[in-house]
Scaffold this motif. Structure first.
Motif, PDB file in Angstrom:
ATOM      1  N   ASP A 181      -3.827   5.551 -11.181  1.00 21.17           N
ATOM      2  CA  ASP A 181      -2.517   5.774 -11.783  1.00 21.17           C
ATOM      3  C   ASP A 181      -1.719   6.725 -10.887  1.00 21.17           C
ATOM      4  N   PRO A 182      -0.501   6.337 -10.474  1.00 20.86           N
ATOM      5  CA  PRO A 182       0.272   7.199  -9.569  1.00 20.86           C
ATOM      6  C   PRO A 182       0.716   8.506 -10.213  1.00 20.86           C
ATOM      7  N   ASP A 183       0.785   8.542 -11.527  1.00 19.90           N
ATOM      8  CA  ASP A 183       1.220   9.762 -12.214  1.00 19.90           C
ATOM      9  C   ASP A 183       0.056  10.675 -12.559  1.00 19.90           C
ATOM     10  N   ASN A 184      -1.149  10.138 -12.491  1.00 19.61           N
ATOM     11  CA  ASN A 184      -2.338  10.929 -12.789  1.00 19.61           C
ATOM     12  C   ASN A 184      -3.495  10.429 -11.930  1.00 19.61           C
ATOM     13  N   PRO A 185      -3.703  11.034 -10.773  1.00 19.17           N
ATOM     14  CA  PRO A 185      -4.723  10.550  -9.831  1.00 19.17           C
ATOM     15  C   PRO A 185      -6.143  10.604 -10.369  1.00 19.17           C
ATOM     16  N   HIS A 186      -6.342  11.298 -11.482  1.00 16.49           N
ATOM     17  CA  HIS A 186      -7.679  11.361 -12.080  1.00 16.49           C
ATOM     18  C   HIS A 186      -7.998  10.110 -12.898  1.00 16.49           C
ATOM     19  N   ILE A 187      -6.980   9.302 -13.189  1.00 19.24           N
ATOM     20  CA  ILE A 187      -7.195   8.073 -13.959  1.00 19.24           C
ATOM     21  C   ILE A 187      -7.434   6.906 -12.994  1.00 19.24           C
ATOM     22  N   ILE A 188      -8.650   6.387 -13.012  1.00 18.85           N
ATOM     23  CA  ILE A 188      -8.985   5.228 -12.184  1.00 18.85           C
ATOM     24  C   ILE A 188      -8.792   3.964 -13.031  1.00 18.85           C
ATOM     25  N   ILE A 189      -7.853   3.142 -12.607  1.00 19.92           N
ATOM     26  CA  ILE A 189      -7.567   1.907 -13.338  1.00 19.92           C
ATOM     27  C   ILE A 189      -8.642   0.868 -13.060  1.00 19.92           C
ATOM     28  N   LYS A 190      -9.036   0.750 -11.801  1.00 18.22           N
ATOM     29  CA  LYS A 190     -10.089  -0.196 -11.426  1.00 18.22           C
ATOM     30  C   LYS A 190     -10.797   0.304 -10.170  1.00 18.22           C
ATOM     31  N   ASN A 191     -12.106   0.359 -10.266  1.00 21.30           N
ATOM     32  CA  ASN A 191     -12.905   0.818  -9.138  1.00 21.30           C
ATOM     33  C   ASN A 191     -13.035  -0.273  -8.072  1.00 21.30           C
ATOM     34  N   GLY A 192     -13.070   0.149  -6.808  1.00 20.77           N
ATOM     35  CA  GLY A 192     -13.410  -0.744  -5.713  1.00 20.77           C
ATOM     36  C   GLY A 192     -12.542  -1.969  -5.561  1.00 20.77           C
ATOM     37  N   ILE A 193     -11.255  -1.827  -5.788  1.00 23.12           N
ATOM     38  CA  ILE A 193     -10.370  -2.997  -5.683  1.00 23.12           C
ATOM     39  C   ILE A 193     -10.090  -3.345  -4.221  1.00 23.12           C
ATOM     40  N   MET A 194     -10.288  -2.381  -3.323  1.00 20.82           N
ATOM     41  CA  MET A 194     -10.051  -2.626  -1.893  1.00 20.82           C
ATOM     42  C   MET A 194     -11.161  -1.952  -1.076  1.00 20.82           C
ATOM     43  N   HIS A 195     -11.571  -2.616  -0.017  1.00 18.76           N
ATOM     44  CA  HIS A 195     -12.587  -2.011   0.853  1.00 18.76           C
ATOM     45  C   HIS A 195     -11.948  -0.837   1.610  1.00 18.76           C
ATOM     46  N   PRO A 196     -12.663   0.296   1.711  1.00 15.48           N
ATOM     47  CA  PRO A 196     -12.099   1.474   2.397  1.00 15.48           C
ATOM     48  C   PRO A 196     -11.657   1.186   3.828  1.00 15.48           C
ATOM     49  N   GLU A 197     -12.383   0.307   4.538  1.00 10.71           N
ATOM     50  CA  GLU A 197     -11.990  -0.014   5.908  1.00 10.71           C
ATOM     51  C   GLU A 197     -10.639  -0.714   5.943  1.00 10.71           C
ATOM     52  N   LEU A 198     -10.416  -1.609   4.988  1.00 17.47           N
ATOM     53  CA  LEU A 198      -9.122  -2.302   4.912  1.00 17.47           C
ATOM     54  C   LEU A 198      -8.012  -1.299   4.619  1.00 17.47           C
ATOM     55  N   PHE A 199      -8.295  -0.329   3.766  1.00 17.43           N
ATOM     56  CA  PHE A 199      -7.297   0.703   3.453  1.00 17.43           C
ATOM     57  C   PHE A 199      -6.860   1.423   4.734  1.00 17.43           C
ATOM     58  N   GLN A 200      -7.818   1.776   5.579  1.00  9.52           N
ATOM     59  CA  GLN A 200      -7.502   2.491   6.813  1.00  9.52           C
ATOM     60  C   GLN A 200      -6.715   1.596   7.777  1.00  9.52           C
ATOM     61  N   ILE A 201      -7.104   0.326   7.875  1.00 14.09           N
ATOM     62  CA  ILE A 201      -6.413  -0.605   8.770  1.00 14.09           C
ATOM     63  C   ILE A 201      -4.966  -0.810   8.324  1.00 14.09           C
ATOM     64  N   LEU A 202      -4.755  -0.961   7.021  1.00 13.19           N
ATOM     65  CA  LEU A 202      -3.398  -1.137   6.500  1.00 13.19           C
ATOM     66  C   LEU A 202      -2.557   0.110   6.741  1.00 13.19           C
ATOM     67  N   ALA A 203      -3.175   1.283   6.617  1.00 11.90           N
ATOM     68  CA  ALA A 203      -2.457   2.538   6.866  1.00 11.90           C
ATOM     69  C   ALA A 203      -2.016   2.619   8.329  1.00 11.90           C
ATOM     70  N   LEU A 204      -2.876   2.168   9.236  1.00  7.42           N
ATOM     71  CA  LEU A 204      -2.519   2.158  10.654  1.00  7.42           C
ATOM     72  C   LEU A 204      -1.362   1.198  10.934  1.00  7.42           C
ATOM     73  N   ASN A 205      -1.261   0.152  10.083  1.00 13.44           N
ATOM     74  CA  ASN A 205      -0.161  -0.811  10.209  1.00 13.44           C
ATOM     75  C   ASN A 205       1.043  -0.416   9.351  1.00 13.44           C
ATOM     76  N   LYS A 206       1.056   0.847   8.909  1.00 13.76           N
ATOM     77  CA  LYS A 206       2.155   1.411   8.133  1.00 13.76           C
ATOM     78  C   LYS A 206       2.359   0.725   6.786  1.00 13.76           C
ATOM     79  N   VAL A 207       1.243   0.265   6.210  1.00 16.58           N
ATOM     80  CA  VAL A 207       1.258  -0.244   4.831  1.00 16.58           C
ATOM     81  C   VAL A 207       0.598   0.831   3.983  1.00 16.58           C
ATOM     82  N   PHE A 208       1.413   1.592   3.260  1.00 15.43           N
ATOM     83  CA  PHE A 208       0.917   2.747   2.516  1.00 15.43           C
ATOM     84  C   PHE A 208       0.885   2.439   1.015  1.00 15.43           C
TER      85      PHE A 208
END
Length: 409
Positions: A325-352
């Motif tokens: 939840d963007p308003d409360n980072p302690h609330i996890i809506i769904k676990n493991g929806i994206m692989h951490p490696e993909l998150f880093q690759i998208l960040a490098l491609n300026k997809v935040f």
């Protein structure tokens, strides 16, 4: 052979309209009515309110029954009507006619075919005993159909419905998602992607819909929304592994997981009926506390009509790949929806995925709406309107419901 069919269920959304639609088509094919006048050969009269109006029914039948030969007459009796049903059906089915106060009479001809569509709660299903003299077809909700089919080993599902493209696409993706197949390389091809197993398809839809004992209408809403999103996903530049390469591996799988969560929300009504008798009067409904808009997160991904861009709104993804939840980072809506490696690759491609949506100004919110509706708005169309983030989400949610042809309320 009886020319009367009574199609009923104990609750709304049980598939009566679909069955009657198929019944009408079959009758027209079998030349029960005149083919050359087929458009006028089906007369449908919807009866609403709390009490049957015989004047209204007679007037509708007289004005619509213009074909000289036999016609299909379909009476759609709303679940709100509690007064006059028995009298109406006795006159219509036994006496063969209805009459206005002015004396105008409509009577059923020998070659007319009568279809009665009615919702009768189980407590009222035996209140009209003379209807037992006519063929009756009872429609059941999905979970009931599944139980009946498994217990008596008899076909109770409309196979043609499960062969429709939108259900085939949804089940093709769900099957591969459940078996852990690589979704990045899969693109749906109608009637070529899989063998049809209607019972397993129904079981799979019920499991993924996540609504307790859903109606056919809710299941259809779930499937239609998910189908629209998956169809756009197949066309999207970013979801084609051949174009994006190995670096973006897993992105389509992430999108499919996200769409599954979104579809559950779009399929669920916020209204809960608390009266034993079905009634469309809003005084007989309450808003489920857990379904109140302000008590839920509303994470959205939209494929923009241009086919090359996507709109993200109302969610964050942590570095661990959890939907939060963007308003409360302690609330996890769904676990493991994206692989951490993909998150880093998208960040490098300026997809935040950690944008502060609360800091968006009005023109930035308008820009997001503009991208989804494929309309370029360079200035504020209404300076006096306060466009909040909450309103932005609601506008986009209403738009998507219209696009997917599912109810807005």
């Amino acid at each position: 052979m009886s020319r009367v069919r009574i199609v009923f269920s104990n609750s709304a959304g049980a598939g009566k309209s679909l069955h009657i639609q198929n019944l009408k088509s079959e009758m027209l094919k079998q030349s029960i009515v005149n083919k050359q006048e087929s458009e006028q050969a089906v007369v449908t009269v919807a009866i609403h309110g709390k009490e049957v109006s015989e004047d209204y029914l007679t007037e509708q039948l007289l004005s619509k029954s213009v074909v000289k030969h036999g016609v299909i007459i379909h009476l759609d009796i709303a679940s709100t009507i509690h007064i006059g049903i028995e009298t109406l059906l006795f006159k219509f089915l036994i006496l063969g006619g209805v009459c206005k106060n002015t004396g105008e009479l409509w009577f059923c001809r020998q070659n007319d075919y009568l279809i009665i569509e009615i919702t009768l709660p189980s407590s009222q299903s035996t209140l009209i005993p003379f209807t037992n003299f006519f063929p009756k077809i009872q429609c059941f909700q999905p979970s009931e159909v599944l139980e009946i089919t498994e217990n008596i080993h008899r076909q109770t599902i409309d196979l043609q419905a499960f062969r429709k493209e939108h259900l085939q696409r949804v089940n093709s993706y769900l099957m591969r998602y459940e078996t852990g197949d690589d979704l990045d390389k899969f693109v749906f091809q109608p009637l070529q992607s899989r063998q049809i197993d209607d019972l397993e398809d129904l079981r799979r839809l019920l499991g993924r819909c996540e609504i307790v004992d859903p109606s056919w209408a809710e299941l259809q809403n779930f499937a239609q929304f998910l189908n629209k999103q998956l169809s756009d996903c197949d066309k999207s530049y970013y979801c084609r592994s051949g174009l994006m390469g190995e670096e973006w591996k897993g992105f389509k799988s992430f999108v499919v997981k996200f769409m599954l969560y979104m579809s559950k929300n779009f399929a669920t009504s916020s209204l809960c009926q608390y009266s034993e008798q079905e009634n469309t009067d809003l005084t007989n409904f309450s808003i489920l506390e857990e379904r109140r808009w302000e008590k839920n997160s509303h994470p959205y991904i939209f494929f923009n009509p241009d086919g090359h861009t996507m709109t993200f709104l109302g969610f964050h993804i942590s570095e661990e790949g959890n939907l939060i939840d963007p308003d409360n980072p302690h609330i996890i809506i769904k676990n493991g929806i994206m692989h951490p490696e993909l998150f880093q690759i998208l960040a490098l491609n300026k997809v935040f995925f950690q944008q502060n949506y609360q800091q968006l100004n009005k023109l930035e919110k308008i820009s997001k709406i503009s991208a989804v509706i494929n309309m370029e708005l360079l200035e504020d169309p209404d300076p006096g309107y306060v466009l909040t983030l909450d309103n932005t989400k609601k506008i986009l949610a209403i738009l998507m419901r219209f696009r997917c042809n599912i109810p807005v309320v």
